[in-house]
Design an enzyme around this catalytic site. Structure first.
Site, short mmCIF file in Angstrom:
data_model
loop_
_atom_site.label_atom_id
_atom_site.label_comp_id
_atom_site.label_asym_id
_atom_site.label_seq_id
_atom_site.Cartn_x
_atom_site.Cartn_y
_atom_site.Cartn_z
CD1 TRP A 146 -0.75 -5.68 -3.76
CD2 TRP A 146 -0.40 -6.63 -1.77
NE1 TRP A 146 -0.24 -6.93 -3.98
CE2 TRP A 146 -0.01 -7.54 -2.79
CE3 TRP A 146 -0.26 -7.02 -0.44
CZ2 TRP A 146 0.49 -8.81 -2.51
CZ3 TRP A 146 0.24 -8.28 -0.16
CH2 TRP A 146 0.62 -9.15 -1.19
CG HIS A 204 19.43 -37.27 -8.35
ND1 HIS A 204 19.71 -38.58 -8.02
CD2 HIS A 204 20.61 -36.63 -8.44
CE1 HIS A 204 21.01 -38.71 -7.89
NE2 HIS A 204 21.59 -37.55 -8.14
CB CYS A 254 -0.87 0.02 1.24
SG CYS A 254 -1.80 -1.48 1.46
CD GLU A 269 10.74 -10.87 -9.87
OE1 GLU A 269 10.01 -10.52 -8.94
OE2 GLU A 269 11.98 -10.73 -9.83
CG ASN A 305 0.61 1.98 3.73
OD1 ASN A 305 -0.46 2.09 3.17
ND2 ASN A 305 1.72 2.50 3.26
N GLY A 306 -0.31 -1.58 6.46
CA GLY A 306 -0.01 -2.53 7.54
C GLY A 306 -1.20 -3.42 7.83
CD GLU A 338 17.81 -12.60 -8.65
OE1 GLU A 338 17.22 -13.23 -7.76
OE2 GLU A 338 17.46 -11.46 -9.02
CE LYS A 362 14.63 -10.46 -10.91
NZ LYS A 362 15.12 -10.15 -9.60
CE LYS A 412 11.78 -2.69 -5.39
NZ LYS A 412 12.61 -3.60 -6.18
NE ARG A 437 4.58 1.58 -0.60
CZ ARG A 437 5.42 1.59 0.42
NH1 ARG A 437 6.56 2.23 0.32
NH2 ARG A 437 5.14 0.96 1.53
O1 M6R Z 1 13.02 -5.53 0.12
P1 M6R Z 1 13.57 -6.92 0.22
O2 M6R Z 1 14.94 -7.03 -0.38
O3 M6R Z 1 13.55 -7.45 1.62
O4 M6R Z 1 12.61 -7.82 -0.66
C1 M6R Z 1 12.78 -9.21 -0.74
C2 M6R Z 1 11.98 -9.80 -1.86
O5 M6R Z 1 10.62 -9.54 -1.69
C3 M6R Z 1 12.42 -9.27 -3.23
O6 M6R Z 1 13.78 -9.50 -3.46
C4 M6R Z 1 11.60 -9.95 -4.36
O7 M6R Z 1 11.93 -11.29 -4.44
C5 M6R Z 1 11.83 -9.24 -5.70
N1 M6R Z 1 10.59 -9.09 -6.40
C6 M6R Z 1 12.71 -9.98 -6.63
O8 M6R Z 1 12.89 -9.36 -7.86
#
Ligand code: M6R
Length: 608
Positions: A75, A504, A2, A488, A101-102, A481, A485, A603, A27
């Site tokens: 959100w 395996h 949010c 997502e 927010n929260g 990673e 990427k 985010k 966000r």
């Molecule tokens: O703000 P943070 O680094 O703690 O966030 C962790 C993950 O939510 C963040 O890295 C997420 O996996 C990203 N979308 C990856 O691109």
């Protein structure tokens, strides 16, 4: 997650709110709304969907005149995305409007309590409970009311509040959720994040847990939970406004990928003096370092993948045992932590709920907590024994790129710093590692230069249903990673496996034309990786190999190749990830995906 923005001053508030909320779109959100005062009273307009829907309802803001208001992007957590569940939430009698927010954890108990006393609820949200409680407990002094409500709610909150009886005031209060106040000339702002107000002011106050801010157009006053006035000083934000904008790139993600060389340079350069790593900003003593018997690295998502690289690096260089955990597991698995444990927490935002909980768990058991954080003054930074900031600047795209690269660089620095303190490597080796570290920005820039090769390759494969990433040792860490990427932002199913694990199980998924991306930069296991490439090719796979440039002209088993410069083994993921970030981007772009705001993602994940 949010976003909050609020304004009080002489200007028309609706366009300011819409504009601020737009800056917080990164966000992640599913609905948006505003509450505005004008001479006919308090007006709330909100809707499910993108901000453009709200903007249309308000005709860009012109339909809702007024100079005081609060806005929100939501959100969904409690209650599905809907008009009615959007914020602001308003109390039964219409006296209070609230953006939040929260999560209010005891909201059900509080809601039932109020329902029994005849209060009528309209939404499924936890936030409405706050609005209703404000009106229920209000006896004339809004500050008293807010402090009373704050003492009854449990959970996390950043709240922006307006009260019909005081149309010349905005109230703000926070606990475990970020909130800032912007100071202007005859105008003041509230926001959950700096980009929302940066075009209006660079002078901000950061709110701490339990503080209440009372804003009029000319003044901002702060109070603690005992209603004592607190003096706070403003902080000057030096970011360029452009840094929070796209700066000519089509997407923030592309811009941020190209900022990586500079971001890494900013992270490492101030901490290398005369060829030595100097971490002045931490209090971790040599004695403490020598006393450490185990390292835990804890984080989520991309930051966790940095931890996987860290494990290989620490164990190779320091010969200290390292456990790397995703934070949501760590916090509940009863890890064996002692006062000899060093817990390294990694987080771009510094607000990730699971990571913060893991930090608190570690501290509870007496561990020394060192965090790697990008957002200055964030909760994780504040609660750690030591914090090392990555100087990546604001990362707007949901898919993390420059945060990953700077976190990796910071991790290498910690490894080398501790190696020197523990005399774990010879001076010659250490000097060579530091020279490699200093070469990193240029080598990352070199990898970015060849983006057309990757763009072409992506154009051939963007229709794939599945893709597999394989690697060994640090190449496996980079595979994790790269796979995240891709999935997502392009929504293509992909998995990462260690080369040795294929037989395996996962190799049964390989058939004609399955795309396998084999990261083969780790020299010691190069031949083993070539055997794995052969295995998948024998089942019909098409293979893109990510190789070091000493393999140019060498016959390998891969169908296609992308070459990265050579560097110390444990730093290779910083280079091998670059073509694969680009690959994910170009595949998503070919598919027409919403690259900067992928579906279902936020985010900063500030709820569990
Ligand atoms: O703000 P943070 O680094 O703690 O966030 C962790 C993950 O939510 C963040 O890295 C997420 O996996 C990203 N979308 C990856 O691109």
């Amino acid at each position: 997650m949010c976003g909050i923005v609020g304004y009080i001053g002489d200007r028309e508030v609706s366009p300011i709110l819409l504009n601020g909320l737009e800056k917080l779109e990164y966000r992640g959100y599913d609905s948006a709304g505003v509450a505005v005062y004008n001479n006919t009273g308090m007006h709330v307009v909100k809707s499910k969907g993108r901000l453009s829907v709200l903007s249309e309802l308000l005709h860009g803001g012109t339909d809702l005149p007024g100079t005081v208001g609060i806005g929100h992007t939501r959100w969904a957590t409690h209650g599905a995305p809907s008009d009615i569940n959007s914020h602001p939430q308003v109390s039964d009698g219409g006296k209070f409007a609230v953006v939040h927010n929260g999560i209010i954890e005891n909201y059900l108990y509080l809601k039932n309590h109020l329902i029994k006393r005849g209060i009528h609820f309209v939404s499924d949200t936890d936030t409405e409970v706050v609005a209703q409680m404000l009106e229920y407990y209000h006896q004339g002094d809004v500050l008293d009311t807010i402090l009373k409500v704050a003492s009854k709610v449990e959970g996390s909150y950043a709240l922006g509040i307006i009260c019909e009886e005081h149309p010349d005031t905005i109230y703000a209060v926070r606990k475990d959720s970020p909130l800032i106040i912007g100071k202007g000339e005859s105008e003041n702002f509230i926001a959950s994040d700096i980009p929302a107000i940066l075009m209006h002011t660079r002078d901000i106050y950061r709110m701490n847990d339990g503080e209440v801010a009372v804003l009029s157009k000319n003044e901002v006053e702060f109070y603690n939970h005992d209603k004592e006035k607190i003096e706070k000083v403003t902080e000057r934000i030096e970011w360029d406004v452009d840094a929070a904008e796209k700066g000519g790139y089509e997407h923030f993600m592309m811009k941020e990928m190209f900022e990586q060389p500079e971001a890494i340079r900013k992270t490492i350069s101030p901490r290398i003096h005369d060829g030595k790593i100097v971490l002045d900003d931490i209090a971790l003593t040599v004695e403490k370092i020598k006393d450490i018997d185990k390292i835990f690295i804890v984080a989520c998502g991309t930051a966790y993948h940095v931890g996987v690289v860290g494990k290989y690096a620490f164990e190779k260089i320091l010969r200290l045992p390292v456990e790397v955990d995703v934070a949501s597991e760590f916090r509940y698995r009863d890890p064996i932590i002692t006062d000899k444990s060093l817990v390294i927490i990694i987080s771009q935002s510094g607000e990730t709920a699971d990571t913060l909980a893991a930090l608190r768990e570690a501290k509870k058991h007496g561990a020394y907590v060192l965090s790697i954080v990008n957002v200055v003054g964030s909760t994780i930074a504040n609660e750690s024994d030591d914090v090392l900031y990555t100087w990546a600047g604001p990362e707007i795209a949901v898919a993390s790129t420059k945060a990953y690269s700077t976190q990796l660089a910071m991790m290498y620095m910690i490894v080398l710093y501790m190696a020197e303190q523990m005399q774990a490597v010879s001076t010659e080796e250490l000097n060579q590692y530091i020279a490699d570290l200093e070469s990193l920005p240029d080598k990352v820039a070199q990898c970015l230069e060849d983006k057309e090769t990757i763009q072409y390759f992506a154009s051939k494969h963007f229709n794939a249903q599945d893709m597999y990433f394989i690697g060994r040792n640090v190449d496996y860490a980079a595979s994790l990673e790269a796979s995240l990427k891709l999935k997502e932002i392009s929504y293509i199913h992909s998995e990462a496996y260690t080369g040795g694990e294929l037989k395996h199980g996962p190799i049964s998924l390989i058939e004609d034309n399955t795309l396998v991306i084999a990261i083969c930069t780790y020299q010691r296991l190069f031949d083993k990786m070539m055997s794995n490439v052969k295995e998948v090719k024998a089942r019909g796979a098409v293979v893109l190999g990510i190789l070091t440039e000493d393999k140019v002209g060498v016959q390998t088993e891969a169908d296609h190749a992308f070459f990265v410069p050579k560097i110390a083994d444990f730093m290779l993921p910083s280079l091998s990830i670059i073509p694969l970030q680009l690959f994910a981007y170009y595949v998503a772009s070919q598919k027409g995906c919403d690259i900067d705001k992928p579906r279902n993602l936020a985010k900063s994940v500030t709820v569990e």
